[in-house]
Motif scaffolding. Structure first.
Motif, PDB file in Angstrom:
ATOM      1  N   LEU A 289       0.861  -1.184   0.000  1.00  0.00           N
ATOM      2  CA  LEU A 289       0.000   0.000   0.000  1.00  0.00           C
ATOM      3  C   LEU A 289       0.896   1.233   0.000  1.00  0.00           C
ATOM      4  O   LEU A 289       1.777   1.374   0.835  1.00  0.00           O
ATOM      5  CB  LEU A 289      -0.899   0.004   1.237  1.00  0.00           C
ATOM      6  CG  LEU A 289      -1.916   1.134   1.342  1.00  0.00           C
ATOM      7  CD1 LEU A 289      -2.883   1.066   0.161  1.00  0.00           C
ATOM      8  CD2 LEU A 289      -2.697   1.017   2.636  1.00  0.00           C
ATOM      9  N   ARG A 290       0.677   2.112  -0.939  1.00  0.00           N
ATOM     10  CA  ARG A 290       1.543   3.275  -1.115  1.00  0.00           C
ATOM     11  C   ARG A 290       1.676   4.094   0.163  1.00  0.00           C
ATOM     12  O   ARG A 290       0.696   4.390   0.840  1.00  0.00           O
ATOM     13  CB  ARG A 290       0.954   4.160  -2.229  1.00  0.00           C
ATOM     14  CG  ARG A 290       1.817   5.363  -2.575  1.00  0.00           C
ATOM     15  CD  ARG A 290       1.123   6.204  -3.611  1.00  0.00           C
ATOM     16  NE  ARG A 290      -0.060   6.833  -3.081  1.00  0.00           N
ATOM     17  CZ  ARG A 290      -0.043   7.993  -2.410  1.00  0.00           C
ATOM     18  NH1 ARG A 290       1.092   8.610  -2.189  1.00  0.00           N
ATOM     19  NH2 ARG A 290      -1.169   8.501  -1.962  1.00  0.00           N
ATOM     20  N   LEU A 291       2.921   4.406   0.501  1.00  0.00           N
ATOM     21  CA  LEU A 291       3.252   5.297   1.607  1.00  0.00           C
ATOM     22  C   LEU A 291       2.808   4.768   2.984  1.00  0.00           C
ATOM     23  O   LEU A 291       2.758   5.533   3.933  1.00  0.00           O
ATOM     24  CB  LEU A 291       2.624   6.690   1.386  1.00  0.00           C
ATOM     25  CG  LEU A 291       3.168   7.485   0.197  1.00  0.00           C
ATOM     26  CD1 LEU A 291       2.429   8.812   0.078  1.00  0.00           C
ATOM     27  CD2 LEU A 291       4.656   7.729   0.317  1.00  0.00           C
ATOM     28  N   ARG A 292       2.484   3.473   3.086  1.00  0.00           N
ATOM     29  CA  ARG A 292       2.067   2.960   4.391  1.00  0.00           C
ATOM     30  C   ARG A 292       3.050   1.897   4.855  1.00  0.00           C
ATOM     31  O   ARG A 292       3.294   0.904   4.195  1.00  0.00           O
ATOM     32  CB  ARG A 292       0.652   2.387   4.321  1.00  0.00           C
ATOM     33  CG  ARG A 292       0.100   2.071   5.694  1.00  0.00           C
ATOM     34  CD  ARG A 292      -1.397   1.882   5.623  1.00  0.00           C
ATOM     35  NE  ARG A 292      -2.080   3.108   5.236  1.00  0.00           N
ATOM     36  CZ  ARG A 292      -2.354   4.098   6.077  1.00  0.00           C
ATOM     37  NH1 ARG A 292      -2.019   4.016   7.348  1.00  0.00           N
ATOM     38  NH2 ARG A 292      -2.952   5.185   5.663  1.00  0.00           N
ATOM     39  N   ARG A 293       3.602   2.090   6.037  1.00  0.00           N
ATOM     40  CA  ARG A 293       4.567   1.147   6.581  1.00  0.00           C
ATOM     41  C   ARG A 293       3.860  -0.118   7.058  1.00  0.00           C
ATOM     42  O   ARG A 293       2.685  -0.108   7.415  1.00  0.00           O
ATOM     43  CB  ARG A 293       5.322   1.776   7.750  1.00  0.00           C
ATOM     44  CG  ARG A 293       5.964   3.117   7.432  1.00  0.00           C
ATOM     45  CD  ARG A 293       6.912   3.508   8.544  1.00  0.00           C
ATOM     46  NE  ARG A 293       6.298   3.420   9.856  1.00  0.00           N
ATOM     47  CZ  ARG A 293       5.756   4.456  10.488  1.00  0.00           C
ATOM     48  NH1 ARG A 293       5.722   5.633   9.909  1.00  0.00           N
ATOM     49  NH2 ARG A 293       5.242   4.312  11.696  1.00  0.00           N
ATOM     50  N   ALA A 294       4.620  -1.218   7.094  1.00  0.00           N
ATOM     51  CA  ALA A 294       4.041  -2.495   7.524  1.00  0.00           C
ATOM     52  C   ALA A 294       3.535  -2.422   8.955  1.00  0.00           C
ATOM     53  O   ALA A 294       2.541  -3.061   9.300  1.00  0.00           O
ATOM     54  CB  ALA A 294       5.079  -3.608   7.378  1.00  0.00           C
ATOM     55  N   ASP A 295       4.210  -1.635   9.813  1.00  0.00           N
ATOM     56  CA  ASP A 295       3.778  -1.574  11.210  1.00  0.00           C
ATOM     57  C   ASP A 295       2.494  -0.777  11.390  1.00  0.00           C
ATOM     58  O   ASP A 295       1.953  -0.690  12.485  1.00  0.00           O
ATOM     59  CB  ASP A 295       4.877  -0.977  12.099  1.00  0.00           C
ATOM     60  CG  ASP A 295       5.279   0.432  11.694  1.00  0.00           C
ATOM     61  OD1 ASP A 295       4.723   0.949  10.706  1.00  0.00           O
ATOM     62  OD2 ASP A 295       6.147   1.008  12.361  1.00  0.00           O
ATOM     63  N   MET A 296       1.978  -0.182  10.292  1.00  0.00           N
ATOM     64  CA  MET A 296       0.719   0.537  10.365  1.00  0.00           C
ATOM     65  C   MET A 296      -0.440  -0.272   9.786  1.00  0.00           C
ATOM     66  O   MET A 296      -1.564   0.222   9.692  1.00  0.00           O
ATOM     67  CB  MET A 296       0.819   1.878   9.632  1.00  0.00           C
ATOM     68  CG  MET A 296       1.619   2.918  10.374  1.00  0.00           C
ATOM     69  SD  MET A 296       0.851   4.531  10.282  1.00  0.00           S
ATOM     70  CE  MET A 296       2.049   5.525  11.163  1.00  0.00           C
ATOM     71  N   ASP A 297      -0.180  -1.511   9.387  1.00  0.00           N
ATOM     72  CA  ASP A 297      -1.246  -2.315   8.801  1.00  0.00           C
ATOM     73  C   ASP A 297      -2.435  -2.461   9.740  1.00  0.00           C
ATOM     74  O   ASP A 297      -3.579  -2.497   9.303  1.00  0.00           O
ATOM     75  CB  ASP A 297      -0.715  -3.704   8.438  1.00  0.00           C
ATOM     76  CG  ASP A 297       0.137  -3.678   7.181  1.00  0.00           C
ATOM     77  OD1 ASP A 297       0.120  -2.657   6.477  1.00  0.00           O
ATOM     78  OD2 ASP A 297       0.826  -4.673   6.916  1.00  0.00           O
ATOM     79  N   VAL A 298      -2.173  -2.538  11.035  1.00  0.00           N
ATOM     80  CA  VAL A 298      -3.257  -2.711  12.000  1.00  0.00           C
ATOM     81  C   VAL A 298      -4.214  -1.527  11.987  1.00  0.00           C
ATOM     82  O   VAL A 298      -5.401  -1.666  12.296  1.00  0.00           O
ATOM     83  CB  VAL A 298      -2.687  -2.939  13.417  1.00  0.00           C
ATOM     84  CG1 VAL A 298      -1.953  -1.700  13.908  1.00  0.00           C
ATOM     85  CG2 VAL A 298      -3.779  -3.332  14.389  1.00  0.00           C
ATOM     86  N   THR A 299      -3.726  -0.361  11.603  1.00  0.00           N
ATOM     87  CA  THR A 299      -4.582   0.832  11.610  1.00  0.00           C
ATOM     88  C   THR A 299      -5.575   0.834  10.449  1.00  0.00           C
ATOM     89  O   THR A 299      -6.481   1.656  10.418  1.00  0.00           O
ATOM     90  CB  THR A 299      -3.746   2.119  11.543  1.00  0.00           C
ATOM     91  OG1 THR A 299      -3.157   2.246  10.238  1.00  0.00           O
ATOM     92  CG2 THR A 299      -2.653   2.125  12.589  1.00  0.00           C
ATOM     93  N   ALA A 300      -5.394  -0.068   9.480  1.00  0.00           N
ATOM     94  CA  ALA A 300      -6.272  -0.089   8.313  1.00  0.00           C
ATOM     95  C   ALA A 300      -7.612  -0.745   8.590  1.00  0.00           C
ATOM     96  O   ALA A 300      -8.469  -0.791   7.706  1.00  0.00           O
ATOM     97  CB  ALA A 300      -5.584  -0.819   7.154  1.00  0.00           C
ATOM     98  N   MET A 301      -7.831  -1.235   9.812  1.00  0.00           N
ATOM     99  CA  MET A 301      -9.076  -1.942  10.124  1.00  0.00           C
ATOM    100  C   MET A 301     -10.229  -0.947  10.303  1.00  0.00           C
ATOM    101  O   MET A 301     -10.670  -0.653  11.413  1.00  0.00           O
ATOM    102  CB  MET A 301      -8.904  -2.775  11.397  1.00  0.00           C
ATOM    103  CG  MET A 301      -7.815  -3.837  11.345  1.00  0.00           C
ATOM    104  SD  MET A 301      -8.142  -5.151  10.134  1.00  0.00           S
ATOM    105  CE  MET A 301      -6.959  -4.736   8.839  1.00  0.00           C
ATOM    106  N   VAL A 302     -10.705  -0.402   9.201  1.00  0.00           N
ATOM    107  CA  VAL A 302     -11.765   0.606   9.229  1.00  0.00           C
ATOM    108  C   VAL A 302     -12.973   0.091   8.459  1.00  0.00           C
ATOM    109  O   VAL A 302     -12.860  -0.820   7.632  1.00  0.00           O
ATOM    110  CB  VAL A 302     -11.286   1.945   8.624  1.00  0.00           C
ATOM    111  CG1 VAL A 302     -10.178   2.551   9.468  1.00  0.00           C
ATOM    112  CG2 VAL A 302     -10.807   1.749   7.193  1.00  0.00           C
ATOM    113  N   PRO A 303     -14.176   0.648   8.709  1.00  0.00           N
ATOM    114  CA  PRO A 303     -15.371   0.214   7.980  1.00  0.00           C
ATOM    115  C   PRO A 303     -15.171   0.267   6.473  1.00  0.00           C
ATOM    116  O   PRO A 303     -14.666   1.247   5.932  1.00  0.00           O
ATOM    117  CB  PRO A 303     -16.436   1.205   8.449  1.00  0.00           C
ATOM    118  CG  PRO A 303     -16.007   1.573   9.838  1.00  0.00           C
ATOM    119  CD  PRO A 303     -14.508   1.620   9.780  1.00  0.00           C
TER     120      PRO A 303
END
Length: 331
Positions: A81-95
């Motif tokens: 995912l462009r410009l998103r670090r692997a350690d931020m994957d958890v933050t993608a859990m959105v509706p």
């Protein structure tokens, strides 16, 4: 710098109202229960968040399921995912995001997720720019006007068809073009509705979430470094958040319009990421409680960009502590 307690009810947009009604309909669907201690796997689209709990509509079933995210949950994207670090994957859990969760059932019938995978291509986390939406609306409106004119011309031509078959043929061609234009206008309207829906995917814009506390952090031109005042405000916000049951934190970064579109996007992303990193590393907020920190460039201006004072206000990050209004009763 300001830290604002928010208790004012928010007026719902039409699209937010539609999403709220969809959430009410979802609440009436049966909840799938997982056997305690047994392994299970489920795929579906996230319809709501409540702290560590993620509620999904199960794919190919008329049921919902509740997935519990913990410190040990491994979350991976299937594609970069462009410009998103692997350690931020958890933050993608959105509706809206489609996920596959694997884990073990707990005593509440929920799935304690050991692993969650998702594809960022399934759901666009980046929000469409409102300026582009307005352009789409104008284009659709112009196409509809042209279609109406074409239909009227076709009608006039058809009435003269009694005088000459050749005129009738020409009119039919005009009518066909009008139909194509009308179809294009309709397609443009659908695309516009989808774009508006993306803008309203901002979690705090949905009707079933309440902002309990918020902060606005302001930055110097071309900078994404937090000041001492910023850190103090974030410490206070984190303390308030962690004393709130089932809280979530939304982070939105912005820029003034002085740079290029690409520069503003990059700068707003960096500002949002700086806030997320501080909350996690210094304020001890679990990353799973943060919702997709993102930069929105120069969109959603809080003040005119025509003067220095307005540009100062627009170089900001808005941070909101959210709670789901009525999901506790359902789970």
């Amino acid at each position: 710098m300001r830290l604002i307690l928010s208790k004012t009810p928010r007026l719902l947009s039409l699209s937010a109202l539609v999403l709220l009604l969809a959430g009410i309909a979802h609440a009436t669907s049966p909840i799938r229960k997982f056997d305690a201690g047994k392994k299970a796997k489920v795929t579906g689209s996230i319809v709501a968040r409540n702290g560590d709990l993620v509620i999904i509509d199960v794919k190919k079933e008329s049921t919902s399921a509740i997935v519990n995210i913990t410190d040990s949950t491994k979350i991976e994207r299937e594609k970069s995912l462009r410009l998103r670090r692997a350690d931020m994957d958890v933050t993608a859990m959105v509706p809206g995001l489609t996920i596959t969760a694997e884990g073990v059932g707990n005593s509440k019938g929920q799935l304690d997720a050991g692993k969650i995978t998702f594809s960022p291509d399934v759901f666009a986390i980046e929000v469409a720019e409102e300026q582009q939406i307005e352009a789409n609306k104008a284009t659709a409106g112009n196409a509809q006007t042209t279609a109406n004119q074409g239909v009227a011309a076709a009608g006039r031509a058809q009435s003269s068809a009694n005088q000459a078959q050749g005129t009738a043929n020409q009119a039919q061609g005009t009518a066909n073009q009008a139909g194509q234009l009308a179809a294009a206008a309709g397609a443009g309207a659908v695309m516009d509705a989808n774009a508006i829906s993306l803008v309203n995917q901002r979690v705090s814009d949905l009707g079933d979430y309440t902002t309990v506390v918020e902060a606005a952090l302001f930055f110097d031109p071309d900078q994404s470094t937090l000041s001492a005042d910023d850190k103090q405000a974030l410490n206070k916000l984190a303390s308030d958040a962690m004393s709130t049951q089932n809280y979530m934190i939304e982070i939105a970064g912005y820029a003034s319009s002085t740079g290029t579109k690409a520069q503003n996007q990059k700068l707003s992303d960096e500002r949002a990421a700086a806030v997320a990193d501080y909350l996690r590393n210094s304020a001890n907020v679990p990353m799973r409680r943060i919702l997709a920190p993102a930069g929105y460039g120069a969109t959603h201006a809080a003040a005119p960009n025509s003067d220095p004072e307005g540009r100062d206000i627009n170089r900001r990050v808005d941070v909101k502590v959210l709670v789901n209004k009525g999901l506790d009763q359902a789970i």
